[in-house]
Design a protein around this motif. Structure first.
Motif, PDB file in Angstrom:
ATOM      1  N   GLY A  36       0.822  -1.201   0.000  1.00 33.15           N
ATOM      2  CA  GLY A  36       0.000   0.000   0.000  1.00 33.15           C
ATOM      3  C   GLY A  36       0.855   1.249   0.000  1.00 33.15           C
ATOM      4  N   PRO A  37       0.253   2.412  -0.280  1.00 30.34           N
ATOM      5  CA  PRO A  37       0.990   3.677  -0.319  1.00 30.34           C
ATOM      6  C   PRO A  37       1.537   4.071   1.055  1.00 30.34           C
ATOM      7  CG  PRO A  37      -1.174   3.895  -1.352  1.00 30.34           C
ATOM      8  CD  PRO A  37      -1.155   2.586  -0.628  1.00 30.34           C
ATOM      9  N   ASP A  38       2.394   5.092   1.071  1.00 33.98           N
ATOM     10  CA  ASP A  38       2.888   5.637   2.336  1.00 33.98           C
ATOM     11  C   ASP A  38       1.719   6.070   3.205  1.00 33.98           C
ATOM     12  OD1 ASP A  38       5.543   5.392   2.620  1.00 33.98           O
ATOM     13  OD2 ASP A  38       6.071   7.349   1.843  1.00 33.98           O
ATOM     14  N   GLY A  39       1.792   5.737   4.491  1.00 32.31           N
ATOM     15  CA  GLY A  39       0.736   6.144   5.409  1.00 32.31           C
ATOM     16  C   GLY A  39      -0.503   5.274   5.357  1.00 32.31           C
ATOM     17  N   ALA A  40      -0.435   4.133   4.640  1.00 27.49           N
ATOM     18  CA  ALA A  40      -1.612   3.266   4.507  1.00 27.49           C
ATOM     19  C   ALA A  40      -1.910   2.505   5.795  1.00 27.49           C
ATOM     20  CB  ALA A  40      -1.406   2.279   3.362  1.00 27.49           C
ATOM     21  N   GLY A  41      -0.893   2.347   6.664  1.00 22.59           N
ATOM     22  CA  GLY A  41      -1.082   1.616   7.913  1.00 22.59           C
ATOM     23  C   GLY A  41      -0.351   0.295   7.980  1.00 22.59           C
ATOM     24  N   LYS A  42       0.539   0.026   7.006  1.00 21.27           N
ATOM     25  CA  LYS A  42       1.212  -1.276   6.934  1.00 21.27           C
ATOM     26  C   LYS A  42       2.060  -1.556   8.184  1.00 21.27           C
ATOM     27  CE  LYS A  42       3.420  -0.237   3.140  1.00 21.27           C
ATOM     28  NZ  LYS A  42       2.956   1.169   2.990  1.00 21.27           N
ATOM     29  N   THR A  43       2.946  -0.621   8.502  1.00 20.80           N
ATOM     30  CA  THR A  43       3.847  -0.818   9.640  1.00 20.80           C
ATOM     31  C   THR A  43       3.069  -0.881  10.955  1.00 20.80           C
ATOM     32  OG1 THR A  43       5.720   0.212   8.513  1.00 20.80           O
ATOM     33  CG2 THR A  43       5.787   0.179  10.912  1.00 20.80           C
ATOM     34  N   THR A  44       2.041  -0.049  11.088  1.00 26.05           N
ATOM     35  CA  THR A  44       1.209  -0.079  12.302  1.00 26.05           C
ATOM     36  C   THR A  44       0.572  -1.452  12.483  1.00 26.05           C
ATOM     37  OG1 THR A  44       0.727   2.290  12.100  1.00 26.05           O
ATOM     38  CG2 THR A  44      -0.763   0.993  13.471  1.00 26.05           C
ATOM     39  N   LEU A  45       0.051  -2.019  11.394  1.00 29.55           N
ATOM     40  CA  LEU A  45      -0.578  -3.339  11.461  1.00 29.55           C
ATOM     41  C   LEU A  45       0.428  -4.404  11.879  1.00 29.55           C
ATOM     42  CD1 LEU A  45      -3.044  -5.189  10.907  1.00 29.55           C
ATOM     43  CD2 LEU A  45      -2.212  -5.390   8.552  1.00 29.55           C
ATOM     44  N   LEU A  46       1.620  -4.384  11.268  1.00 28.83           N
ATOM     45  CA  LEU A  46       2.629  -5.395  11.582  1.00 28.83           C
ATOM     46  C   LEU A  46       3.075  -5.287  13.039  1.00 28.83           C
ATOM     47  CD1 LEU A  46       4.848  -5.395   8.355  1.00 28.83           C
ATOM     48  CD2 LEU A  46       2.962  -6.921   8.942  1.00 28.83           C
ATOM     49  N   ARG A  47       3.195  -4.075  13.546  1.00 24.85           N
ATOM     50  CA  ARG A  47       3.622  -3.897  14.939  1.00 24.85           C
ATOM     51  C   ARG A  47       2.549  -4.367  15.920  1.00 24.85           C
ATOM     52  NH1 ARG A  47       6.687   2.043  14.579  1.00 24.85           N
ATOM     53  NH2 ARG A  47       8.548   1.258  13.544  1.00 24.85           N
ATOM     54  N   ILE A  48       1.293  -4.215  15.545  1.00 26.70           N
ATOM     55  CA  ILE A  48       0.213  -4.715  16.409  1.00 26.70           C
ATOM     56  C   ILE A  48       0.237  -6.237  16.455  1.00 26.70           C
ATOM     57  CG2 ILE A  48      -2.294  -4.946  16.583  1.00 26.70           C
ATOM     58  CD1 ILE A  48      -2.528  -2.043  15.636  1.00 26.70           C
ATOM     59  N   VAL A  49       0.418  -6.876  15.280  1.00 21.66           N
ATOM     60  CA  VAL A  49       0.487  -8.347  15.232  1.00 21.66           C
ATOM     61  C   VAL A  49       1.682  -8.848  16.038  1.00 21.66           C
ATOM     62  CG1 VAL A  49       0.776 -10.348  13.724  1.00 21.66           C
ATOM     63  CG2 VAL A  49      -0.676  -8.455  13.000  1.00 21.66           C
ATOM     64  N   ALA A  50       2.789  -8.094  16.022  1.00 23.28           N
ATOM     65  CA  ALA A  50       3.993  -8.498  16.750  1.00 23.28           C
ATOM     66  C   ALA A  50       3.886  -8.234  18.249  1.00 23.28           C
ATOM     67  CB  ALA A  50       5.210  -7.775  16.182  1.00 23.28           C
ATOM     68  N   GLY A  51       2.811  -7.536  18.677  1.00 20.63           N
ATOM     69  CA  GLY A  51       2.648  -7.241  20.094  1.00 20.63           C
ATOM     70  C   GLY A  51       3.413  -6.017  20.548  1.00 20.63           C
ATOM     71  N   ILE A  52       3.909  -5.224  19.607  1.00 14.87           N
ATOM     72  CA  ILE A  52       4.684  -4.025  19.944  1.00 14.87           C
ATOM     73  C   ILE A  52       3.758  -2.834  20.224  1.00 14.87           C
ATOM     74  CG2 ILE A  52       6.406  -2.375  19.075  1.00 14.87           C
ATOM     75  CD1 ILE A  52       7.536  -4.734  17.414  1.00 14.87           C
ATOM     76  N   LEU A  53       2.664  -2.747  19.457  1.00  9.49           N
ATOM     77  CA  LEU A  53       1.669  -1.695  19.645  1.00  9.49           C
ATOM     78  C   LEU A  53       0.360  -2.310  20.136  1.00  9.49           C
ATOM     79  CD1 LEU A  53       1.930   0.652  16.503  1.00  9.49           C
ATOM     80  CD2 LEU A  53       2.664   1.167  18.828  1.00  9.49           C
ATOM     81  N   THR A  54      -0.377  -1.549  20.923  1.00  8.70           N
ATOM     82  CA  THR A  54      -1.713  -1.964  21.364  1.00  8.70           C
ATOM     83  C   THR A  54      -2.748  -1.286  20.480  1.00  8.70           C
ATOM     84  OG1 THR A  54      -0.962  -2.144  23.652  1.00  8.70           O
ATOM     85  CG2 THR A  54      -3.333  -2.023  23.283  1.00  8.70           C
ATOM     86  N   PRO A  55      -3.675  -2.041  19.883  1.00  5.89           N
ATOM     87  CA  PRO A  55      -4.696  -1.404  19.041  1.00  5.89           C
ATOM     88  C   PRO A  55      -5.695  -0.615  19.887  1.00  5.89           C
ATOM     89  CG  PRO A  55      -5.177  -3.735  19.317  1.00  5.89           C
ATOM     90  CD  PRO A  55      -3.846  -3.499  19.958  1.00  5.89           C
ATOM     91  N   SER A  56      -6.381   0.315  19.243  1.00  7.21           N
ATOM     92  CA  SER A  56      -7.422   1.070  19.936  1.00  7.21           C
ATOM     93  C   SER A  56      -8.668   0.224  20.125  1.00  7.21           C
ATOM     94  CB  SER A  56      -7.755   2.340  19.142  1.00  7.21           C
ATOM     95  OG  SER A  56      -6.600   3.120  18.946  1.00  7.21           O
ATOM     96  N   SER A  57      -8.915  -0.689  19.202  1.00  7.48           N
ATOM     97  CA  SER A  57     -10.048  -1.616  19.311  1.00  7.48           C
ATOM     98  C   SER A  57      -9.800  -2.810  18.401  1.00  7.48           C
ATOM     99  CB  SER A  57     -11.367  -0.919  18.935  1.00  7.48           C
ATOM    100  OG  SER A  57     -11.331  -0.468  17.583  1.00  7.48           O
ATOM    101  N   GLY A  58     -10.621  -3.855  18.556  1.00 10.12           N
ATOM    102  CA  GLY A  58     -10.470  -5.063  17.759  1.00 10.12           C
ATOM    103  C   GLY A  58      -9.699  -6.137  18.499  1.00 10.12           C
TER     104      GLY A  58
END
Length: 583
Positions: A36-58
């Motif tokens: 996806g383009p820059d800012g699409a959310g790719k890195t954020t998604l991968l970090r959530i799956v890795a347990g590095i970031l906590t999602p706001s919901s889901g």
């Protein structure tokens, strides 16, 4: 293996939405591309799956077990610690210790993962062989090329043989042969029952994956096999020939047509993606402006064509640099060579990085330096720009020896480094102010130029953001803006589009081709073989020497055993031939 259900993530107290109720199923023992383009959310998604970031919901489940991503302490769920034992994560930014050697970084990761004895020796041997880093085991990680750093990062990530391997753009800045090595390493992991999430900016790479998810503005806009996306653009991709001497003007002109979503220079021809409308009217219009253009030929589409179509095509169809670069002042004879390298040689201790390289670039031409990581491309660049002094040979810009060039003469050069080299703690505006001062711009002209850069590169809303906080695509836009704001007649671009998304890459080439039309000479390095097709001439460098030189079409003739060779084929063959002779 992984079920992602309505994951959302916001930042800045909910003002910025990175992910908006994203859901997907990740099959076991497959490579799934996240694009996806820059800012699409790719890195954020991968970090959530890795347990590095906590999602706001889901929520997320792994192999049927819900992850305790909000750390509630529920013993029936998988804890973040338990998740970390299953996952290896390779971040987008190089995350190893630059003051440790290759082997020392591997030793550290082996200790962290509890790998000892013969198992460690076997893991090291496999990783070093597949990454071709055996000869560099004692080199400091900070002294590796960008591609070698990526390979070392992957080597460390796979030492423990994880159940889930998360790779955030592992092939950024990696040459075609090394990319094949990376894919071979990952495929080896699949044989050991590893599920891979692979974020990539290379759509030809994504086309070979089992499954892809295309994100845009935090939402999923495609989820399926690459070949399924390609079906939607069958019969909408055409090749125009007969315009070799006017290929840049033709590509620019045809892109302005309403029915054209994308135009791409391919050697001496131009590839066009349409919205499905008949191509006849476009051809008639172009024929009235370009007498030699031949009737377009329908060609099989690629996954990149499908992605551009899904994203709505090119939004920016004409570069604003067309007007800005009209003020370029050229020194010397515009019919002669603007850049000349004669037997350039550079050694670092006993290692010869560049060995007697010679080439020349005429005014208003694009010259490409292609080659594997560590072949000597960036070192050649730095000698041509006067950033390092050669041991022998000469480098001349507009007839002036680079070694004798004063600061005024160097203002005729624009340089964009391989690694982001602006000031991360200064804002976008402050970086532009600094660059303007360094190039001698002053008064109203300086203020007007900075405003133009902000506007042309869509940086105005980010003017007060620190450069270090920008996404990679916007960092590259800022770096290019700083390199050209003084309207240099010669531009050196060292992997300017490395790691940026396909749309941003195309915008970069829209700008580059616009400058060249006005007589700017460009010397560029790239690992994207499709964008190297824009070059008028290419030099293939390997092990410090030029191994082949010619137009993209001439370079491709090296592959006599391939029916329709690409520059990728030629790149691999030329390097393989040299290695065969050496061995």
């Amino acid at each position: 293996m992984i079920e992602i259900s309505k994951i959302s993530k916001t930042f800045c107290d909910g003002k910025i939405t990175a992910l908006d109720e994203v859901s997907m199923l990740i099959p076991s023992n497959k490579i799934v591309g996240i694009i996806g383009p820059d800012g699409a959310g790719k890195t954020t998604l991968l970090r959530i799956v890795a347990g590095i970031l906590t999602p706001s919901s889901g929520h997320i489940s792994i192999d049927g077990r819900d992850i305790d991503i909000y750390e509630s302490g529920d013993s029936s769920m998988m804890s973040i610690h338990e998740l970390s034992t299953m996952i290896s994560y390779m971040p987008q930014k190089f995350g190893l210790y630059e003051d440790l050697s290759v082997i020392e970084n591997l030793e550290l990761y082996a200790q962290l993962h509890g790998i000892h004895g013969e198992a460690k020796n076997e893991a090291f041997a496999r990783a070093l062989q597949l990454t071709r880093l055996e000869c560099f085991r004692d080199r400091l990680a900070g002294n590796l090329s960008g591609g070698m750093k990526q390979k070392l990062g992957l080597a460390c990530a796979i030492l423990k043989k994880p159940q889930i391997l998360i790779l955030d753009e592992p092939s950024v800045g990696v040459d075609p042969i090394s990319r094949l090595d990376l894919i071979a390493m990952v495929n080896t992991m699949l044989c050991e029952n590893t599920t891979v999430l692979w974020s990539t900016a290379y759509l030809d790479e994504a086309e070979e994956l089992d499954h892809v998810v295309l994100l845009n503005c935090g939402k999923t806009i495609f989820d399926g096999a690459p070949q399924d996306a390609v079906k939607d653009v069958v019969g909408r991709v055409f090749m125009f020939t007969g315009i070799s001497t006017q290929k840049r003007s033709f590509a620019s002109e045809v892109l302005r047509e309403d029915v054209v979503l994308d135009s791409v220079i391919v050697g001496q021809s131009v590839k066009v993606l349409t919205d499905g409308s008949p191509i006849t009217d476009v051809y008639e219009g172009m024929k009235s402006k370009f007498n030699d253009v031949r009737a377009p030929i329908g060609i099989p589409p690629k996954f990149e064509d499908a992605c551009i179509d899904i994203l709505g095509g090119m939004k920016e169809k004409e570069s604003p640099l067309i007007d800005f670069m009209r003020g370029v002042q050229f020194a010397g004879d515009r019919s002669g060579n603007v850049v000349e390298a004669k037997k350039l040689t550079k050694r670092f201790g006993t290692f010869t990085a560049v060995d007697g390289i010679s080439f020349s670039v005429k005014c208003g031409k694009i010259f490409g330096l292609l080659g594997p990581n560590g072949s000597g491309k960036s070192t050649t660049f730095k000698m041509l720009c006067g950033l390092i002094r050669q041991d022998s040979g000469s480098a001349r810009i507009n007839g002036i020896d680079v070694a004798d060039m004063g600061s005024d003469a160097k203002k005729n050069i624009g340089y964009m480094a391989q690694k982001f080299s602006l000031y991360p703690t200064l804002s976008v505006w402050q970086n532009l102010e600094f660059a303007a001062g360094a190039y001698g711009l002053s008064g109203q002209h300086r203020r007007n130029t900075i405003r133009k850069m902000l506007d042309m590169f869509h940086l105005d809303k980010l003017r007060n953001i620190n450069a270090g906080a920008l996404s990679l695509g916007f960092k590259q836009r800022l770096a290019l803006a700083c390199a050209i704001m003084h309207s240099p007649p010669v531009l050196f671009l060292d992997e300017p589009t490395s790691g940026v998304d396909p749309i941003t890459r195309k915008e970069f080439w829209l700008h580059i081709n616009a400058m060249v039309v006005h007589g700017v000479s460009v010397v560029i390095t790239t690992h994207f073989m499709d964008e190297a097709e824009n070059c008028d001439e290419i030099a293939m460098i390997y092990k410090g020497k030029i191994r082949a030189v010619g137009s993209p079409d001439e370079i491709k003739t090296a592959c006599t055993d391939v029916p329709e060779p690409t520059l990728n084929h030629a790149f691999i063959k030329i390097v393989s031939d040299v290695d065969g002779k050496v061995s």
